[in-house]
Write a protein that holds these residues in place. Structure first.
Motif, mmCIF file in Angstrom:
data_model
loop_
_atom_site.group_PDB
_atom_site.id
_atom_site.type_symbol
_atom_site.label_atom_id
_atom_site.label_comp_id
_atom_site.label_asym_id
_atom_site.label_seq_id
_atom_site.Cartn_x
_atom_site.Cartn_y
_atom_site.Cartn_z
ATOM 1 N N ARG A 52 0.824 -1.213 0.000
ATOM 2 C CA ARG A 52 0.000 0.000 0.000
ATOM 3 C C ARG A 52 0.857 1.261 0.000
ATOM 4 O O ARG A 52 0.485 2.281 -0.602
ATOM 5 C CB ARG A 52 -0.908 -0.009 1.234
ATOM 6 C CG ARG A 52 -1.954 1.098 1.268
ATOM 7 C CD ARG A 52 -3.105 0.775 0.361
ATOM 8 N NE ARG A 52 -4.201 1.737 0.465
ATOM 9 C CZ ARG A 52 -5.322 1.656 -0.223
ATOM 10 N NH1 ARG A 52 -5.517 0.654 -1.060
ATOM 11 N NH2 ARG A 52 -6.263 2.564 -0.097
ATOM 12 N N GLN A 55 2.153 2.694 -3.575
ATOM 13 C CA GLN A 55 1.192 3.010 -4.625
ATOM 14 C C GLN A 55 1.102 4.514 -4.886
ATOM 15 O O GLN A 55 1.265 5.323 -3.970
ATOM 16 C CB GLN A 55 -0.190 2.474 -4.243
ATOM 17 C CG GLN A 55 -0.231 0.969 -4.177
ATOM 18 C CD GLN A 55 -1.601 0.442 -3.798
ATOM 19 O OE1 GLN A 55 -1.856 -0.735 -3.957
ATOM 20 N NE2 GLN A 55 -2.474 1.288 -3.286
ATOM 21 N N LEU A 57 -1.412 7.526 -6.909
ATOM 22 C CA LEU A 57 -2.800 7.761 -7.291
ATOM 23 C C LEU A 57 -2.852 8.349 -8.694
ATOM 24 O O LEU A 57 -2.209 9.360 -8.985
ATOM 25 C CB LEU A 57 -3.456 8.717 -6.297
ATOM 26 C CG LEU A 57 -4.967 8.939 -6.423
ATOM 27 C CD1 LEU A 57 -5.723 7.630 -6.222
ATOM 28 C CD2 LEU A 57 -5.428 9.987 -5.419
ATOM 29 N N TRP A 76 -5.218 3.053 -8.430
ATOM 30 C CA TRP A 76 -3.904 2.935 -7.836
ATOM 31 C C TRP A 76 -2.937 2.299 -8.825
ATOM 32 O O TRP A 76 -3.308 1.384 -9.552
ATOM 33 C CB TRP A 76 -3.948 2.070 -6.570
ATOM 34 C CG TRP A 76 -4.713 2.674 -5.435
ATOM 35 C CD1 TRP A 76 -5.867 2.205 -4.876
ATOM 36 C CD2 TRP A 76 -4.372 3.861 -4.708
ATOM 37 N NE1 TRP A 76 -6.271 3.035 -3.856
ATOM 38 C CE2 TRP A 76 -5.370 4.045 -3.728
ATOM 39 C CE3 TRP A 76 -3.331 4.788 -4.791
ATOM 40 C CZ2 TRP A 76 -5.355 5.118 -2.838
ATOM 41 C CZ3 TRP A 76 -3.311 5.843 -3.909
ATOM 42 C CH2 TRP A 76 -4.312 6.011 -2.952
ATOM 43 N N LEU A 137 -5.685 6.993 0.658
ATOM 44 C CA LEU A 137 -4.698 5.932 0.836
ATOM 45 C C LEU A 137 -4.927 5.149 2.121
ATOM 46 O O LEU A 137 -4.855 3.914 2.127
ATOM 47 C CB LEU A 137 -3.287 6.529 0.842
ATOM 48 C CG LEU A 137 -2.125 5.538 0.943
ATOM 49 C CD1 LEU A 137 -1.965 4.784 -0.372
ATOM 50 C CD2 LEU A 137 -0.831 6.254 1.315
#
Length: 424
Positions: A52, A55, A57, A76, A137
């Motif tokens: 996570r 990543q 956006l 993502w 996020l």
């Protein structure tokens, strides 16, 4: 997951119309600060297995207007080979300066939308860690999971567990606790804020006295005789905010009538998904007992409002969510005027805490946890309570007037004192 479209809640935050959807948490410590190299090494050790945090956006279109924007969805994208240590930096800013500068500035494109900053404390021998993020996020539970892992009794977080998306079973607020939830678009009563100073985002922080909070909890006991407990901190929080809103209504007798709703995020993670990183919460609305003059009566009315149950998601819930999520731009455009209106929820109440005692970072003792919420909808206020074993900190964010956050924080302290005394 990388490459996937954002769920409706995250898409809504990516399209937040009141400013960059940045939020965060600051942890204040007593002791000499670690070096940046030490902090980066710790972050690399504890967070290196978390997809996570790598990543980025990706917006649905090049411009934030036109059909591509309203019909498309954010997604993502994985940034392979990116180390979380690259997101760690230092600055000489105070927390207030950091909020003014960083939290109103969008994250740069092409980089993971989060950062960890080492800041000096208000006095020598103190320092702060400030985690800043795009709210699409991570949520507040994710932040405490990440920050807890950095502390002395933490451990490296597990990659698969961090991706274990809550499935059919979710924790939800029990409808019976609040006498039934309002309809999705049911409006209520707006509450006039002070509107002092220039209309612009405002943010302030106050510390709550532990003895006053403890006395306020004892003002009402919950349960059967012999096994009754003090009211919870969260129940005191909701009751005190209700007192603040009541005082605002008293100052504007022509504000109208109707139910006042508080918007409260509820963590939806079941017990087996506690380390999931992302957004797994739902905003629920609960009634603020603003018609009750007695502070203890307001507290009694707030007990049990956030009782939760874990249950399978209903077929109707999944159908509504998938239908609305299929065209998020249009859905948010149509609903935004309703769900962002002051009458929908004039105040949001968020409580984030580290339950455990004796928290340290490389031997430095944790002193305070302070929340930085997103800029709230126009003419509404966000009260954010941050708690750890040494005490609690209240953050207040508005955009109705440059002095409003301070005035509402002072009103909160006054209402909490009244509740602790048990008199009006």
């Amino acid at each position: 997951m990388p490459g996937s479209h954002l769920p409706l809640m995250e898409e809504g935050m990516a399209r937040w119309p009141f400013g960059p959807p940045n939020a965060g948490i600051a942890l204040d410590f007593v002791g000499a600060p670690p070096s940046l190299d030490e902090l980066r090494a710790l972050v690399e050790e504890r967070w290196k297995a978390l997809p996570r945090l790598t990543q980025t956006l990706v917006a649905p279109g090049a411009a934030r207007t036109g059909p591509a924007w309203w019909a498309g969805r954010h997604r993502w994208a994985r940034r392979d080979g990116h180390s979380p240590a690259e997101q760690v930096g230092g600055a000489d800013d105070t927390l207030r300066e950091a909020v003014d500068r960083w939290f109103h500035t969008p994250f740069p494109a092409g980089r993971p939308p989060w950062s960890l900053h080492l800041l000096p404390g208000s006095t020598e021998g103190e320092f702060s860690l400030l985690f800043r993020m795009h709210h699409s996020l991570l949520d507040g539970r994710s932040l405490t999971t990440l920050l807890r892992a950095l502390l002395d009794d933490g451990r490296p977080l597990d990659g698969p567990a961090s991706q274990a998306v809550p499935g059919p079973r979710r924790r939800t607020a029990s409808p019976g606790a609040a006498g039934g939830a309002p309809g999705l678009l049911t409006a209520g009563r707006a509450v006039p804020l002070p509107h002092r100073g220039a209309r612009e985002p405002a943010y302030t922080v106050v510390r709550l006295r532990a003895d006053v909070l403890k006395a306020a909890r004892e003002a009402v006991r919950v349960g059967e005789a012999g096994s009754a407990r003090p009211a919870s901190t969260n129940e005191v929080f909701l009751a005190t905010v209700s007192g603040v809103l009541r005082s605002c209504l008293s100052a504007a007798p022509s504000a109208g009538s109707g139910q006042v709703w508080l918007s409260v995020p509820v963590d939806e993670r079941p017990d087996d998904c506690g380390e999931f990183l992302g957004n797994a919460f739902a905003n629920v609305r609960v009634p603020a007992p603003v018609s009750l003059a007695d502070p203890t009566a307001r507290l009694a009315a707030c007990t049990g409002l956030l009782t939760t149950v874990t249950r399978p998601r209903r077929t109707s819930e999944r159908l509504v969510e998938s239908t609305l999520g299929a065209v998020p731009g249009a859905t948010l455009a149509l609903a935004g005027g309703k769900i962002f209106a002051p009458a929908y929820a004039p105040a949001a109440c968020s409580y984030v805490h580290l339950r455990e005692r004796g928290r340290t970072l490389a031997g430095r003792t944790l002193r305070h946890l302070t929340i930085v919420p997103m800029v709230p909808p126009t003419d509404t206020v966000t009260f954010a309570l941050g708690g750890c074993s040494p005490g609690h900190t209240l953050s207040v964010a508005t955009n109705s007037g440059s002095q409003d956050a301070v005035l509402l924080a002072e009103a909160f302290l006054d209402e909490l004192t009244l509740l602790a005394r048990g008199t009006r």
